[in-house]
Design a protein around this motif. Sequence first.
Motif, PDB file in Angstrom:
ATOM      1  N   TYR A  20      23.348  32.414   2.104  1.00 23.10           N
ATOM      2  CA  TYR A  20      23.127  32.352   0.660  1.00 23.10           C
ATOM      3  C   TYR A  20      21.651  32.408   0.322  1.00 23.10           C
ATOM      4  CZ  TYR A  20      21.279  27.624   0.054  1.00 23.10           C
ATOM      5  OH  TYR A  20      20.480  26.527   0.054  1.00 23.10           O
ATOM      6  N   LYS A  21      20.824  31.984   1.288  1.00 23.08           N
ATOM      7  CA  LYS A  21      19.384  32.005   1.036  1.00 23.08           C
ATOM      8  C   LYS A  21      18.878  33.429   0.864  1.00 23.08           C
ATOM      9  CE  LYS A  21      18.397  28.005   3.586  1.00 23.08           C
ATOM     10  NZ  LYS A  21      18.137  27.631   4.961  1.00 23.08           N
ATOM     11  N   ILE A  22      19.312  34.305   1.754  1.00 23.10           N
ATOM     12  CA  ILE A  22      18.885  35.707   1.697  1.00 23.10           C
ATOM     13  C   ILE A  22      19.341  36.317   0.372  1.00 23.10           C
ATOM     14  CG2 ILE A  22      19.156  37.979   2.764  1.00 23.10           C
ATOM     15  CD1 ILE A  22      19.563  36.409   5.432  1.00 23.10           C
ATOM     16  N   LEU A  23      20.587  35.995   0.027  1.00 21.94           N
ATOM     17  CA  LEU A  23      21.170  36.507  -1.207  1.00 21.94           C
ATOM     18  C   LEU A  23      20.362  36.064  -2.412  1.00 21.94           C
ATOM     19  CD1 LEU A  23      23.873  38.001  -1.302  1.00 21.94           C
ATOM     20  CD2 LEU A  23      24.801  35.946  -2.313  1.00 21.94           C
ATOM     21  N   PHE A  24      20.041  34.792  -2.414  1.00 20.44           N
ATOM     22  CA  PHE A  24      19.306  34.223  -3.539  1.00 20.44           C
ATOM     23  C   PHE A  24      17.931  34.866  -3.645  1.00 20.44           C
ATOM     24  CE2 PHE A  24      16.657  31.014  -5.597  1.00 20.44           C
ATOM     25  CZ  PHE A  24      17.427  30.729  -6.709  1.00 20.44           C
ATOM     26  N   ILE A  25      17.300  35.070  -2.490  1.00 24.18           N
ATOM     27  CA  ILE A  25      15.957  35.657  -2.502  1.00 24.18           C
ATOM     28  C   ILE A  25      16.007  37.091  -3.016  1.00 24.18           C
ATOM     29  CG2 ILE A  25      14.095  36.437  -0.994  1.00 24.18           C
ATOM     30  CD1 ILE A  25      14.604  33.841   0.628  1.00 24.18           C
ATOM     31  N   ILE A  26      17.010  37.853  -2.554  1.00 19.56           N
ATOM     32  CA  ILE A  26      17.141  39.242  -3.021  1.00 19.56           C
ATOM     33  C   ILE A  26      17.327  39.262  -4.535  1.00 19.56           C
ATOM     34  CG2 ILE A  26      18.619  41.294  -2.985  1.00 19.56           C
ATOM     35  CD1 ILE A  26      19.200  40.619  -0.035  1.00 19.56           C
ATOM     36  N   TYR A  27      18.221  38.416  -5.001  1.00 14.04           N
ATOM     37  CA  TYR A  27      18.521  38.375  -6.431  1.00 14.04           C
ATOM     38  C   TYR A  27      17.281  37.980  -7.229  1.00 14.04           C
ATOM     39  CZ  TYR A  27      20.694  37.030 -10.820  1.00 14.04           C
ATOM     40  OH  TYR A  27      21.029  36.920 -12.137  1.00 14.04           O
ATOM     41  N   THR A  28      16.542  37.003  -6.721  1.00 13.66           N
ATOM     42  CA  THR A  28      15.376  36.542  -7.470  1.00 13.66           C
ATOM     43  C   THR A  28      14.279  37.596  -7.487  1.00 13.66           C
ATOM     44  OG1 THR A  28      15.867  34.520  -6.290  1.00 13.66           O
ATOM     45  CG2 THR A  28      14.155  34.417  -7.919  1.00 13.66           C
ATOM     46  N   THR A  67      14.030  27.748  -1.474  1.00  9.16           N
ATOM     47  CA  THR A  67      14.358  28.910  -2.299  1.00  9.16           C
ATOM     48  C   THR A  67      14.173  28.608  -3.785  1.00  9.16           C
ATOM     49  OG1 THR A  67      16.622  28.198  -2.044  1.00  9.16           O
ATOM     50  CG2 THR A  67      15.942  30.080  -0.748  1.00  9.16           C
ATOM     51  N   LEU A  68      14.211  27.309  -4.117  1.00 13.80           N
ATOM     52  CA  LEU A  68      14.020  26.940  -5.513  1.00 13.80           C
ATOM     53  C   LEU A  68      12.622  27.291  -5.992  1.00 13.80           C
ATOM     54  CD1 LEU A  68      15.754  23.527  -6.113  1.00 13.80           C
ATOM     55  CD2 LEU A  68      16.383  25.766  -6.976  1.00 13.80           C
ATOM     56  N   LEU A  69      11.666  27.278  -5.067  1.00 16.21           N
ATOM     57  CA  LEU A  69      10.289  27.614  -5.431  1.00 16.21           C
ATOM     58  C   LEU A  69      10.215  29.013  -5.997  1.00 16.21           C
ATOM     59  CD1 LEU A  69       8.043  26.254  -2.574  1.00 16.21           C
ATOM     60  CD2 LEU A  69       8.070  25.565  -4.946  1.00 16.21           C
ATOM     61  N   ILE A  70      10.915  29.923  -5.313  1.00 16.33           N
ATOM     62  CA  ILE A  70      10.896  31.321  -5.737  1.00 16.33           C
ATOM     63  C   ILE A  70      11.697  31.467  -7.033  1.00 16.33           C
ATOM     64  CG2 ILE A  70      12.840  32.195  -4.387  1.00 16.33           C
ATOM     65  CD1 ILE A  70      11.126  34.494  -3.567  1.00 16.33           C
ATOM     66  N   GLY A  71      12.777  30.659  -7.143  1.00 16.16           N
ATOM     67  CA  GLY A  71      13.541  30.668  -8.385  1.00 16.16           C
ATOM     68  C   GLY A  71      12.727  30.133  -9.547  1.00 16.16           C
ATOM     69  N   ALA A  72      11.866  29.158  -9.241  1.00 11.35           N
ATOM     70  CA  ALA A  72      11.055  28.546 -10.291  1.00 11.35           C
ATOM     71  C   ALA A  72      10.122  29.558 -10.923  1.00 11.35           C
ATOM     72  CB  ALA A  72      10.249  27.395  -9.707  1.00 11.35           C
ATOM     73  N   ILE A  73       9.668  30.532 -10.116  1.00 10.73           N
ATOM     74  CA  ILE A  73       8.765  31.542 -10.665  1.00 10.73           C
ATOM     75  C   ILE A  73       9.473  32.380 -11.721  1.00 10.73           C
ATOM     76  CG2 ILE A  73       7.489  33.642 -10.084  1.00 10.73           C
ATOM     77  CD1 ILE A  73       6.816  32.239  -7.435  1.00 10.73           C
ATOM     78  N   SER A  74      10.699  32.837 -11.375  1.00  8.47           N
ATOM     79  CA  SER A  74      11.423  33.639 -12.367  1.00  8.47           C
ATOM     80  C   SER A  74      11.762  32.790 -13.591  1.00  8.47           C
ATOM     81  CB  SER A  74      12.666  34.283 -11.760  1.00  8.47           C
ATOM     82  OG  SER A  74      13.618  33.311 -11.467  1.00  8.47           O
ATOM     83  N   PHE A  75      12.014  31.509 -13.361  1.00 11.23           N
ATOM     84  CA  PHE A  75      12.288  30.618 -14.492  1.00 11.23           C
ATOM     85  C   PHE A  75      11.061  30.491 -15.399  1.00 11.23           C
ATOM     86  CE2 PHE A  75      12.220  26.434 -16.482  1.00 11.23           C
ATOM     87  CZ  PHE A  75      13.393  26.503 -17.206  1.00 11.23           C
ATOM     88  N   LEU A  76       9.891  30.409 -14.775  1.00  8.34           N
ATOM     89  CA  LEU A  76       8.661  30.277 -15.562  1.00  8.34           C
ATOM     90  C   LEU A  76       8.423  31.500 -16.444  1.00  8.34           C
ATOM     91  CD1 LEU A  76       6.031  28.595 -13.232  1.00  8.34           C
ATOM     92  CD2 LEU A  76       6.990  27.732 -15.353  1.00  8.34           C
ATOM     93  N   ILE A  95       5.631  37.474  -5.181  1.00  7.08           N
ATOM     94  CA  ILE A  95       6.533  37.152  -4.068  1.00  7.08           C
ATOM     95  C   ILE A  95       5.743  36.672  -2.850  1.00  7.08           C
ATOM     96  CG2 ILE A  95       8.237  38.131  -2.469  1.00  7.08           C
ATOM     97  CD1 ILE A  95       9.355  37.796  -5.241  1.00  7.08           C
ATOM     98  N   VAL A  96       4.632  37.354  -2.582  1.00  5.07           N
ATOM     99  CA  VAL A  96       3.799  36.938  -1.452  1.00  5.07           C
ATOM    100  C   VAL A  96       3.307  35.512  -1.669  1.00  5.07           C
ATOM    101  CG1 VAL A  96       1.574  37.331  -0.315  1.00  5.07           C
ATOM    102  CG2 VAL A  96       3.120  39.243  -0.726  1.00  5.07           C
ATOM    103  N   PHE A  97       2.855  35.257  -2.868  1.00  4.79           N
ATOM    104  CA  PHE A  97       2.396  33.913  -3.213  1.00  4.79           C
ATOM    105  C   PHE A  97       3.522  32.890  -3.022  1.00  4.79           C
ATOM    106  CE2 PHE A  97       2.017  30.688  -6.619  1.00  4.79           C
ATOM    107  CZ  PHE A  97       0.867  30.066  -6.178  1.00  4.79           C
ATOM    108  N   ALA A  98       4.715  33.251  -3.503  1.00  2.00           N
ATOM    109  CA  ALA A  98       5.858  32.341  -3.381  1.00  2.00           C
ATOM    110  C   ALA A  98       6.176  32.073  -1.917  1.00  2.00           C
ATOM    111  CB  ALA A  98       7.069  32.937  -4.090  1.00  2.00           C
ATOM    112  N   PHE A  99       6.130  33.139  -1.099  1.00  2.00           N
ATOM    113  CA  PHE A  99       6.462  32.953   0.313  1.00  2.00           C
ATOM    114  C   PHE A  99       5.419  32.101   1.031  1.00  2.00           C
ATOM    115  CE2 PHE A  99       9.881  35.921  -0.116  1.00  2.00           C
ATOM    116  CZ  PHE A  99      10.765  35.452   0.839  1.00  2.00           C
ATOM    117  N   LEU A 100       4.167  32.254   0.631  1.00  2.00           N
ATOM    118  CA  LEU A 100       3.129  31.400   1.219  1.00  2.00           C
ATOM    119  C   LEU A 100       3.404  29.935   0.887  1.00  2.00           C
ATOM    120  CD1 LEU A 100      -0.150  33.428   0.627  1.00  2.00           C
ATOM    121  CD2 LEU A 100       0.962  32.909   2.799  1.00  2.00           C
ATOM    122  N   MET A 101       3.831  29.704  -0.356  1.00  6.83           N
ATOM    123  CA  MET A 101       4.139  28.334  -0.754  1.00  6.83           C
ATOM    124  C   MET A 101       5.335  27.792   0.018  1.00  6.83           C
ATOM    125  SD  MET A 101       3.543  28.155  -4.834  1.00  6.83           S
ATOM    126  CE  MET A 101       4.609  26.777  -5.137  1.00  6.83           C
TER     127      MET A 101
END
Lengths: 219, 463
Positions: free
Chosen positions: B55-63, B399-408, A15-21
Amino acid sequence: MNPFLKAAILTIIVIVFAFLMIMQLDNMRLDYLKKDIGIMTYTEQSREVILDYYYIMDNNSSKLCEHLSNLHKKQFVSVYSLATKMQEYQKKSVFNYEYEVLKNSYFLSLLKVYIHSFENNKLCGKNEVPLVFFYSETTNCQLCKVQNDILSNIAKKCKNIRIYAFPSDSSIEIITILSKKYNVSSVPSIVIDDKEKLDGLQRADMIIEILNKTGGQCS
Amino acid sequence: MQTKRYDIETARLEKATALPGFERTTLDIPKKKGLLIIGLLLLASAILIAFVISYKILFIIYTIYTIFIFMVYLVLWLDNSQYYGKSYKKIEKWPSVSIIIPSYNTIHTIFKCLESCKNLDYPGKLEIIVVDDGSTDGSYEKLKDDRSIILLRKQKNEGKAAALNFGIARTNCDIIGCVDSDSYPHKNTLINAIPYFEDGKKVGAVVLFIKTTSPTNLIQATQEIEYWLACGFLFKTIASIECLYLTPGPMSLYNKKMFEELGGFDEKNLTEDMEIALRMQRHKWRIHTCHSAVVETEVPATLTSFCKQRLRWARGGIMNIMKYLDMFFNPKYGTFGLFILPITLGSGFFAAFFMFWMLFNLFKTTIEGATLWFSNFYIMFITTMDININIDLFFIDSTLLIGAISFLIWAYFVYIGFEIANEKPSLKHVLPIFNMVYLYPIFVGLIFLFAYIYELSEKEYTW
């Protein structure tokens, strides 16, 4: 080690990494906008300095006009695209609190360019047709987007016009004053050459016709 | 229990007697309507909150939640690799195995099923029992001619669980394999799976790797991927920490001693396979997985039958949650009670919640996009003007960046699924995987919600 603890640590790292990005991406977007707005304000500042110079140190009006028209041509005014971009970028960013300030400074610079163009006309004679396009920032105005597309195309076709776009529901006071001056009650709305007001969505050929009458030199 | 009362074919059943201490369970489901209502209120309030906060906060919490759960699975997978490679090949005396196939109007699949059961490679004693649950399509009459199987007939149709209990009570084999009449075990299934019972501990069941038969359409192809992910990756992972909550209906092997101690299947349950697994968890019977034992099963080919099946599963799930509610957040049951059960319930809840959110957003963007395109086309036609298309590198949502991690991470799980199933990813898997990402969560959410409402309104159960 407990797998849950391990997972928690991994999650935090990720998550930290993601937030930095995300921060990096958001900053890149901001920098891109800041650069464009910076050029605008810089050009406007140089105009003021040139005016000061010719008023105080050198009273050669013909050279002044040449300088002014050169600067005005250089001035970067994109139709509504920079404002739209700002709005979109704000939506797409997570860290987006800087955008309000940025927006205000953009619109103030744009207003300056618009108002100064009248002064230029007074000093050196009229050389271009201003077109003001009012849209809505807060409400979801689909027709404004369509009108924007049309105006973007017109900007390419006409040699001698300049398009300014302002949100009629902006919190900036001077925009409200301006929209009151032109009696803007609905969006989208177009004011051509400080007098001709068109309400509602306008077709390209209609606008081009009026612009040609006022000297827009459209093809 | 009187075996003799069922007159037909009993001559071949002389040895089989009802087991002492074996009782069929018909445990009533406690009606906890209040709890269901509380759950629904929770969901409603979550949706309300979702519309208030960004919705951004929501998406981040969910992810973050999703990433944590994925990470747990990832850690478990990587940590327990020695469990998966474990082999129990040294077996001296093979236990006797009884395959029980409940059959109700299954004339199209039962013979193929029987054929693959007869082909099973097994050095010990192996008997095949077909329990006819009062079929009316003539399958019983056809089966009568087969001398290599034991055919039992129940006069009254009482459902799969009752048929299985009926068969279990009439066998004295050590291991019982419950096989659906539309499932086809591979040849080496038993020889690979039976050694898992010789663990030295109380092993109640061995779960096999359930695959779908080769898919004919997109719905089946999507399910194929789903089975690889669920029965392949997920079951393997949670079985390594002794937390499996399901012994799949298509085919699972059970220890006879477990039935003697805990009783038979719950005949009133919609998902008796989940119920028996939860009961085993409660009484500390182990459930193993064996992925070298493959069973192919027929899966629904139409959307209606698919929905029906899933609705039954979801309702059965809610039913069993109600029944075993005391296991939730109960430290007595360790990881199972504290993590696996709440996560399983939470996933359904989140799915239902996000279904609303996604549908709402989809609706909104569709309306907006359609209006814009329609107006643009309109303008284009009347003025013959071209439409601007702006391509912008910064047009990615942060927010898609953080979603991409869970997708990966999820994609890595899919890759593991492919590996477990011994399949190579190809172009034909693209659309099913796309479905799994976009449509499946919406689908699961809808099913969960409907199951919830049906359960609340006490709609009658149908199979």
